[in-house]
Design a protein around this motif. Structure first.
Motif, short mmCIF file in Angstrom:
data_model
loop_
_atom_site.label_atom_id
_atom_site.label_comp_id
_atom_site.label_asym_id
_atom_site.label_seq_id
_atom_site.Cartn_x
_atom_site.Cartn_y
_atom_site.Cartn_z
N MET A 25 0.92 -1.32 0.09
CA MET A 25 0.19 -0.04 -0.09
C MET A 25 1.01 1.45 -0.20
O MET A 25 1.78 1.21 0.88
CB MET A 25 -0.86 -0.05 1.29
CG MET A 25 -1.56 1.32 1.35
SD MET A 25 -2.75 1.44 2.75
CE MET A 25 -2.54 0.02 3.78
N ARG A 26 0.64 2.33 -0.91
CA ARG A 26 1.26 3.53 -1.13
C ARG A 26 0.90 4.40 0.12
O ARG A 26 -0.40 4.90 0.47
CB ARG A 26 1.30 3.96 -2.34
CG ARG A 26 1.94 5.26 -2.59
CD ARG A 26 2.12 5.90 -3.98
NE ARG A 26 2.85 6.97 -3.97
CZ ARG A 26 2.61 7.95 -4.83
NH1 ARG A 26 1.72 7.62 -6.03
NH2 ARG A 26 3.30 9.06 -4.75
N LEU A 27 1.92 5.09 0.77
CA LEU A 27 1.59 5.84 1.78
C LEU A 27 1.85 7.35 1.30
O LEU A 27 2.85 7.54 0.65
CB LEU A 27 2.40 5.98 3.12
CG LEU A 27 2.12 6.68 4.25
CD1 LEU A 27 0.81 6.54 4.78
CD2 LEU A 27 3.23 6.63 5.36
N PHE A 28 0.74 8.16 1.37
CA PHE A 28 0.89 9.77 0.95
C PHE A 28 1.05 10.48 2.05
O PHE A 28 1.08 10.26 3.32
CB PHE A 28 -0.58 10.01 0.20
CG PHE A 28 -0.62 9.31 -0.86
CD1 PHE A 28 -0.44 9.90 -2.17
CD2 PHE A 28 -1.44 8.02 -1.05
CE1 PHE A 28 -0.58 9.08 -3.45
CE2 PHE A 28 -1.78 7.48 -2.24
CZ PHE A 28 -1.39 7.88 -3.25
N ALA A 72 -6.88 15.06 1.39
CA ALA A 72 -8.02 15.95 1.61
C ALA A 72 -9.03 15.10 2.43
O ALA A 72 -9.41 14.12 2.02
CB ALA A 72 -8.44 16.49 0.21
N ILE A 73 -9.95 15.67 3.26
CA ILE A 73 -10.72 14.99 3.95
C ILE A 73 -11.99 16.14 4.05
O ILE A 73 -11.80 17.23 4.44
CB ILE A 73 -10.37 14.86 5.39
CG1 ILE A 73 -9.30 13.98 5.50
CG2 ILE A 73 -11.45 14.34 6.32
CD1 ILE A 73 -8.28 13.61 6.73
N ALA A 74 -13.11 15.62 3.57
CA ALA A 74 -14.49 16.43 3.63
C ALA A 74 -15.22 16.13 4.84
O ALA A 74 -15.49 15.29 5.17
CB ALA A 74 -15.20 16.17 2.36
N LEU A 75 -15.20 17.56 5.67
CA LEU A 75 -16.04 17.41 6.89
C LEU A 75 -17.27 17.85 6.38
O LEU A 75 -17.77 18.77 6.23
CB LEU A 75 -15.46 18.24 7.89
CG LEU A 75 -13.74 18.00 8.03
CD1 LEU A 75 -13.52 19.20 9.07
CD2 LEU A 75 -13.79 16.83 8.99
N PRO A 76 -18.51 16.83 6.83
CA PRO A 76 -19.62 17.37 6.93
C PRO A 76 -20.01 18.45 7.72
O PRO A 76 -19.48 18.69 8.66
CB PRO A 76 -20.65 16.22 7.28
CG PRO A 76 -19.63 15.25 7.97
CD PRO A 76 -18.26 15.65 7.54
N SER A 125 -5.86 5.25 7.72
CA SER A 125 -5.41 3.81 7.10
C SER A 125 -6.06 3.76 5.88
O SER A 125 -7.19 3.77 5.74
CB SER A 125 -5.59 2.84 8.15
OG SER A 125 -5.40 1.50 7.84
N GLY A 126 -5.43 3.57 4.92
CA GLY A 126 -6.15 3.38 3.58
C GLY A 126 -6.62 4.48 3.02
O GLY A 126 -6.11 5.53 2.80
N ALA A 127 -7.84 4.54 2.70
CA ALA A 127 -8.82 5.75 2.37
C ALA A 127 -9.78 6.09 3.45
O ALA A 127 -10.65 6.77 3.39
CB ALA A 127 -9.61 5.35 1.31
N ALA A 130 -10.50 9.76 3.01
CA ALA A 130 -9.38 10.56 2.95
C ALA A 130 -9.02 10.30 1.78
O ALA A 130 -8.69 9.20 1.07
CB ALA A 130 -8.25 9.74 3.84
N VAL A 131 -8.80 11.38 0.91
CA VAL A 131 -8.26 11.40 -0.48
C VAL A 131 -7.17 11.73 -1.01
O VAL A 131 -6.62 12.94 -0.30
CB VAL A 131 -9.35 12.38 -1.50
CG1 VAL A 131 -8.92 12.55 -2.70
CG2 VAL A 131 -10.65 12.12 -1.08
N PRO A 132 -6.10 11.08 -1.17
CA PRO A 132 -4.52 11.39 -1.07
C PRO A 132 -4.42 12.50 -2.11
O PRO A 132 -5.03 12.69 -3.46
CB PRO A 132 -4.22 9.97 -2.05
CG PRO A 132 -4.99 9.07 -2.06
CD PRO A 132 -6.29 9.73 -1.83
N MET A 133 -3.55 13.47 -1.76
CA MET A 133 -3.26 14.49 -2.70
C MET A 133 -1.69 14.47 -2.87
O MET A 133 -0.87 13.80 -2.26
CB MET A 133 -3.37 15.80 -1.88
CG MET A 133 -4.64 16.09 -1.23
SD MET A 133 -5.85 16.48 -2.48
CE MET A 133 -5.34 18.17 -2.90
N PRO A 134 -1.34 15.08 -4.18
CA PRO A 134 0.11 14.82 -4.62
C PRO A 134 0.83 15.94 -3.68
O PRO A 134 0.62 16.72 -3.13
CB PRO A 134 -0.25 15.48 -5.97
CG PRO A 134 -1.35 16.16 -6.11
CD PRO A 134 -2.09 15.70 -5.10
#
Length: 78
Positions: free
Chosen positions: A1-4, A8-12, A52-54, A74-78
């Motif tokens: 698993m690649r670790l970034f 980006a995390i969207a909070l409701p 952990s993961g997404a 959790a959405v990976p960012m460059p």
């Protein structure tokens, strides 16, 4: 698993409210969380997540966010 190093995390919005969601960009810290996964936080240190993961598990949020689902995407960012 690649670790970034950034996610980006969207909070409701508040429960029962009609507020828009807020996206927070978090970066990896040297800490590990209760599940021994990396801890990520925003630049202010107010938002902290164990990722952990997404899946981002909430560790700390500002009080105005109150209760929310403990696991967010959790959405990976460059």
């Amino acid at each position: 698993m690649r670790l970034f190093h950034r996610y980006a995390i969207a909070l409701p919005g508040p429960l029962g409210g009609h507020a828009r969601s807020r996206t927070v960009i978090v970066h990896r810290t040297d800490r590990v969380g209760p599940a021994h996964e990396p801890v990520f936080e925003d630049v202010t240190g107010c938002f902290r997540f164990e990722i952990s993961g997404a899946v981002a598990r909430v560790l700390d949020l500002p009080a105005e966010y109150g209760r929310m689902h403990p696991c967010l995407e959790a959405v990976p960012m460059p």
